[in-house]
Scaffold this active site. Structure first.
Site, PDB file in Angstrom:
ATOM      1  N   PHE A  80       0.932  -1.274   0.084  1.00  0.00           N
ATOM      2  CA  PHE A  80       0.277  -0.081  -0.096  1.00  0.00           C
ATOM      3  C   PHE A  80       0.724   1.161  -0.079  1.00  0.00           C
ATOM      4  CE2 PHE A  80      -2.968  -2.888   2.369  1.00  0.00           C
ATOM      5  CZ  PHE A  80      -4.080  -2.623   1.886  1.00  0.00           C
ATOM      6  N   LYS A  84      -0.005  10.029  -2.108  1.00  0.00           N
ATOM      7  CA  LYS A  84      -1.228  10.091  -3.115  1.00  0.00           C
ATOM      8  C   LYS A  84      -1.975  10.977  -3.378  1.00  0.00           C
ATOM      9  CE  LYS A  84      -3.897   8.649   0.942  1.00  0.00           C
ATOM     10  NZ  LYS A  84      -5.033   9.717   0.826  1.00  0.00           N
ATOM     11  N   SER A 124      -4.972   2.361  -8.924  1.00  0.00           N
ATOM     12  CA  SER A 124      -5.817   2.952  -8.700  1.00  0.00           C
ATOM     13  C   SER A 124      -6.698   3.156 -10.275  1.00  0.00           C
ATOM     14  CB  SER A 124      -5.292   4.377  -8.416  1.00  0.00           C
ATOM     15  OG  SER A 124      -6.297   5.596  -8.746  1.00  0.00           O
ATOM     16  N   TYR A 148       1.443  11.693  -9.833  1.00  0.00           N
ATOM     17  CA  TYR A 148       0.930  10.365  -8.913  1.00  0.00           C
ATOM     18  C   TYR A 148       0.431   9.214  -9.487  1.00  0.00           C
ATOM     19  CZ  TYR A 148      -2.852   7.799  -6.555  1.00  0.00           C
ATOM     20  OH  TYR A 148      -3.626   6.905  -6.091  1.00  0.00           O
ATOM     21  N   LYS A 152       1.602   5.125 -10.408  1.00  0.00           N
ATOM     22  CA  LYS A 152       0.879   3.859 -10.396  1.00  0.00           C
ATOM     23  C   LYS A 152       1.004   3.028 -11.499  1.00  0.00           C
ATOM     24  CE  LYS A 152      -0.871   4.472  -6.307  1.00  0.00           C
ATOM     25  NZ  LYS A 152      -0.370   3.363  -5.171  1.00  0.00           N
TER      26      LYS A 152
END
Ligand code: UFG
Length: 337
Positions: A80, A84, A124, A148, A152
């Site tokens: 995790f 973010k 995401s 960001y 990912k």
């Protein structure tokens, strides 16, 4: 089975830790507390009556990571950890690349060194950019609009390359839509630093009186009421999706990718109305201009997760708002209360 949870004191991790412990897993958690609090770990231990083996470690500290792997003999990792905040990533891209990418590369190298090749990765819905249509399936084209999101997507691409090169890795990429809500005890929940960027934490602060007015970012989108539409998912449903993903990894699937969403879109005004119901009062709002970079509408097609993981989100929008309200009421200053 022992699971290492990175970013283990964070919002989604704390709810996942609780479900892991209740499901009979052992949990080892690491966190650097950039955006989290040890109190969440303590509360999960209290709620479950079980211990978490916790380390205050930054993933950039590879030697410390090695020591944990040497000591704990973990079977799988749920990753995790990561910065973010979309807006912050635009002004500090290098910080995001260093933290999210270098941290992940360190983790993957240490996993390989210790022959731990089972990984669940927090991705995401941001990797779908501005989708041409809704609902969004896992096959949609990928693109991003901010640093960001780029981290990912880059991590996803790295994982696909790693899986192609070495078939002994088992990797579940989970693409979250908009996690909200809290555990129904009201003892763990989302505790952002400073003024929240995201809609529901912001609404919660207005409802509690800590902030004055909700700012609705645009009411001229091509959506039923003109405000942005998202797929809000209860964080406990999301946490349970991780348990299903860990189970899936036992079957040696190679690399698999799933949307975790409800399949239903709600507008900003829908969320305000539902939150008003939960807290029993009217909430003031103003209409502001659109927030740069926002899209009009997105929601998931969660069919693949249902068919392959046996997972569906069951908690509705009323429960998401009630549980957020309970958490906020019991903890007006979050974990610092
Ligand atoms: N919004 C407001 N006012 C606010 C905050 C948000 O009107 O104060 C609106 C936004 O314009 C959007 C909706 O509420 O229409 C949801 O916004 P959030 O900031 O809560 O969430 P986003 O959909 O922008 O982003 C979230 C996560 C990202 C993730 C993305 C994936 O914050 O990390 O979902 O879709 F990448």
């Amino acid at each position: 089975m022992k699971i290492l949870v990175t970013g283990g004191a964070g919002y989604i991790a704390s709810h996942t830790n609780l479900e892991l412990l209740n499901g009979g897993y052992d949990v080892v958690a690491v966190d650097n507390f950039i955006n989290s609090n040890i109190e969440s770990v303590k509360r999960v231990e209290k709620l479950t009556g079980k211990k978490i083996s916790f380390y205050e470690v930054d993933l950039l500290d590879k030697e410390a990571l090695r020591e944990i792997f040497a000591k704990e003999k973990v079977d799988a990792v749920i990753h995790f950890a990561g910065l973010k905040a979309v807006g912050e990533s635009v002004s500090m891209p290098l910080r995001y690349f260093k933290n999210n990418l270098s941290g992940t590369i360190n983790l993957l190298e240490v996993m390989e060194e210790f022959d731990v090749k089972n990984l669940v990765f927090s991705s995401s819905a941001t990797v779908y950019g501005d989708p041409a249509t809704v609902p969004v399936t896992e096959e949609f084209p990928l693109s991003v609009t901010n640093p960001y999101g780029r981290t990912k997507l880059m991590i996803e691409e790295m994982l696909r390359d790693i899986s192609n090169a070495d078939k002994t890795w088992n990797i579940a990429i989970l693409r979250y839509f908009n996690p909200i809500g809290a555990h129904e005890s009201g003892d763990i929940g989302e505790d952002p630093n400073g003024i929240p960027n995201n809609l529901v934490p912001y609404i919660a602060k207005v409802a509690s009186g800590a902030l004055e007015t909700i700012h609705v970012f645009g009411n001229d989108y091509d959506t039923p009421d003109g405000t942005g539409v998202r797929d809000y998912i209860h964080v406990v449903d999301l946490a349970l999706g991780h348990i299903k993903a860990i189970e899936k990894l036992q079957k040696n699937p190679g690399l698999v990718t799933y949307n975790l969403g409800t399949g239903v879109g709600y507008s900003v005004m829908d969320i305000i109305e539902n939150y008003e119901k939960a807290c029993g009062k009217k909430l003031p709002y103003v209409i502001d201009p659109r927030r740069p970079g926002d899209i009009a509408e997105t929601y998931a097609d969660p069919t693949k997760a249902k068919e392959e993981l046996g997972w569906i989100a069951v908690r509705g929008i009323d429960k998401m708002c009630e549980d957020t309200y309970r958490w906020q009421s019991k903890n007006p200053n979050g974990y610092k209360s």
